[in-house]
Motif scaffolding. Sequence first.
Motif, PDB file in Angstrom:
ATOM      1  N   ARG A  31       3.600   1.345   7.848  1.00 35.30           N
ATOM      2  CA  ARG A  31       4.150   0.900   9.129  1.00 35.30           C
ATOM      3  C   ARG A  31       3.741   1.827  10.266  1.00 35.30           C
ATOM      4  O   ARG A  31       3.393   1.370  11.357  1.00 35.30           O
ATOM      5  CB  ARG A  31       5.683   0.846   9.037  1.00 35.30           C
ATOM      6  N   HIS A  34       0.098   1.266  11.127  1.00 32.19           N
ATOM      7  CA  HIS A  34      -0.051  -0.011  11.829  1.00 32.19           C
ATOM      8  C   HIS A  34       0.410   0.114  13.276  1.00 32.19           C
ATOM      9  O   HIS A  34      -0.254  -0.376  14.199  1.00 32.19           O
ATOM     10  CB  HIS A  34       0.727  -1.100  11.101  1.00 32.19           C
ATOM     11  N   LYS A  35       1.549   0.777  13.489  1.00 26.78           N
ATOM     12  CA  LYS A  35       2.073   0.959  14.839  1.00 26.78           C
ATOM     13  C   LYS A  35       1.098   1.773  15.682  1.00 26.78           C
ATOM     14  O   LYS A  35       0.854   1.459  16.850  1.00 26.78           O
ATOM     15  CB  LYS A  35       3.430   1.654  14.785  1.00 26.78           C
ATOM     16  N   ASP A  39      -0.745   0.431  19.083  1.00 29.87           N
ATOM     17  CA  ASP A  39      -0.631   1.140  20.362  1.00 29.87           C
ATOM     18  C   ASP A  39      -2.007   1.435  20.947  1.00 29.87           C
ATOM     19  O   ASP A  39      -2.209   1.340  22.163  1.00 29.87           O
ATOM     20  CB  ASP A  39       0.167   2.435  20.189  1.00 29.87           C
TER      21      ASP A  39
END
Length: 131
Positions: A31, A34-35, A39
């Motif tokens: 996660r 991925h974040k 961004d």
Amino acid sequence: MEELWVPIIAILCTIGLPVGFGMYLGLTSIRAEHKERMDLIRQGIIPPERMKKKANPNRLVSLRNGIVLIALGIGVIVGFLCSENLTIGHDNEFWIIGASIVFFLGLGYLTYFLVTQKMAIAQPREEPEQE
């Protein structure tokens, strides 16, 4: 029926908790990655592709593991033979087997050291050129 709860809970705690914690850490890592990528995309930056590392086996590690495992096997075999056939080993099977395993593991590591030392002498290191 109540006696079964203790082993069931013990097995679930010893196996289930580490597996669940590992899955939690893995998902958290995915996660976060991925974040971070999302961004970067929002800022207009093209994120670099993930490169997979090529397997580059270290031959010395494989040599060490091979020598140590062979020495371990020889130590176990010699320990069992000594505990069965020697009169001193009949009452002390654990100590005879343990001592032979430790002895042969030591011989294995010593053999590895001597082999790698001869390899280092045979192949002198190239020194970087000075500019």
